[in-house]
Enzyme design. Sequence first.
Site, mmCIF file in Angstrom:
data_model
loop_
_atom_site.group_PDB
_atom_site.id
_atom_site.type_symbol
_atom_site.label_atom_id
_atom_site.label_comp_id
_atom_site.label_asym_id
_atom_site.label_seq_id
_atom_site.Cartn_x
_atom_site.Cartn_y
_atom_site.Cartn_z
ATOM 1 N N GLU A 5 0.817 -1.210 0.000
ATOM 2 C CA GLU A 5 0.000 0.000 0.000
ATOM 3 C C GLU A 5 0.852 1.262 0.000
ATOM 4 O O GLU A 5 0.323 2.366 -0.071
ATOM 5 C CB GLU A 5 -0.902 0.029 1.241
ATOM 6 C CG GLU A 5 -1.792 -1.179 1.381
ATOM 7 C CD GLU A 5 -2.424 -1.276 2.755
ATOM 8 O OE1 GLU A 5 -3.595 -0.910 2.886
ATOM 9 O OE2 GLU A 5 -1.728 -1.711 3.702
ATOM 10 N N ASP A 42 -5.043 2.611 -0.990
ATOM 11 C CA ASP A 42 -3.990 3.311 -0.254
ATOM 12 C C ASP A 42 -2.752 3.534 -1.115
ATOM 13 O O ASP A 42 -2.077 4.559 -0.978
ATOM 14 C CB ASP A 42 -3.608 2.530 1.007
ATOM 15 C CG ASP A 42 -4.421 2.972 2.219
ATOM 16 O OD1 ASP A 42 -4.769 4.166 2.288
ATOM 17 O OD2 ASP A 42 -4.708 2.138 3.095
#
Length: 563
Positions: A411, A435
């Site tokens: 992420e 993310d």
Amino acid sequence: MPELSGIGVGRGIAAGPVARMSPPPPAPADEASERSAEAETERVQKAVAEVAAELEARGRTAGGMARDVLEAQAMMAQDPTLHEAVATRLQAGKTGEYAVHEAFAEFRATLEELGGYLGERASDLSDVSQRVIASLRGLPAPGVPDPGHPFILVAEDLAPADTALLNLDQVQALVTIQGGPTSHTAILAREKSITAIVGVAEAASLTEGQQVIVDAGAGAVITDPTQEQLDEAQARRAAHAAQAAAPITPGALADGTAVPLLANLGSAKSTEKAVALGAEGVGLFRTEFLFLSADEAPSVEEQREAYQSVLEAFPGQKVVVRALDAGADKPLSFLNDAPEENPALGLRGLRALMANEQILRDQLTALAQAQENTEADVWVMAPMVSTVEEAEAFTALAKEHGLATAGVMVEVPSIALMADELLSRTDFASIGTNDLTQYTMAADRLLGSVASLQDPWHPAVLRLIREVGAAGIASEKPVGVCGEAAADPLLAVVLVGLGVNTLSMSPAALAEVRAELKLHTLKQARGIAAAALTAATAGQAREAAQQAAQDAVQDTVQPAVQH
């Protein structure tokens, strides 16, 4: 304006006349009450109780994620902090209506300042306030109109209580002026497979009865469409319906290359729908639902029971469980309640778990016990990993607790760029595109003002995914995607072309992604991905991929026709 832009939810398309939400009750004036403080208090308590009971009743009727949202809203109505704020104003001689209006508005402003997940809940609070005020005045609560024919519902930001019980025979699509990709409207639209576009600022200009096309795939509302555009929309709608009704088969490309299609699940309640829609396992089981409403971490036994209920639904299939991902927009008092200047870059995910290792150990223990009692193939992964050392430590800890397959979520750009070293130390990687896009583009994924930057089609994001995919191929380790990007059918093809070998998404998206994958071979998917990577912007990447995909399909069809 002929076309309005927003954030599309899903890939649906619909057409029809606009119908706008009933307006909320007028804001009450700041004036002294003619009743005693005690009488006003009794009125308010009765109205709050009625509203909470109504929300809970609607939740029971709706079920699923809608029930969770409405129960949370009912809890908001009865929040002790709000009650104290209202009581203070009543003691000062204000009317019940004004005391509720002012206290709730103050609390809403606080949530908006906090931003993130809590900021998204601010509109829920406004809906509760309006319902209580309407109850105090003996008026019906604001709600969905009923023009007597199918329509496109346009609202400032649809209330959870209304979204949960929409008549989908009448409501063809939703358009909201406010809201982001994680607003309750977006969440419930995904779960119910409703065509929706949120954050359409210009939608305030749409008039009652105006004809529009809502194209969620393009994130566009087309105003006053031509007959040709309406015919095209109807054809696409019919194609989507045919896809949804098609026989369920394992995810695969046109050449037979397997691409397992998995489900993202937020609780045990969603398992039945995922199985019915053909999920071949679970690519992301979020465990936060056990923790977010608790004052202390749940016991090992409580966790085991919850995990086991999900694992039992997928015998012999892969279930990827994400360790508790808290912090930032999901703060927990027992994990990390220290104020941070920038919590999205602070003690969240694995960082918070490593600082409170017993919570992580208890979770791994519970998961191992649940695994022993079921036939599911359990994989476990760590959220918010930034360094190879973190990945190595988590993998060792998982194996120490008897979990044989351990990996991490990608992420953060740093770990994507170190994917080769990462996969030499752990068993798999799962890319969280929400993310990863946020951190790559430095754009809060919950903030509507920068929503245009929160696009996984951006070549910078695609290049990072390519790094992880290449490392997976070189190491012969699995690489999956469990972010919202996997639910975009064409982007799913691009992801496979970049080296991703499993895709996990909201169950409602499975049919469309399954159908799109069947149109392309692995060689073609790589070509489509390569075309997207040559672009300089997200829009150009999407257009390049669309053109490459069309060319690939034509190249496949023409030889067959000639033959």
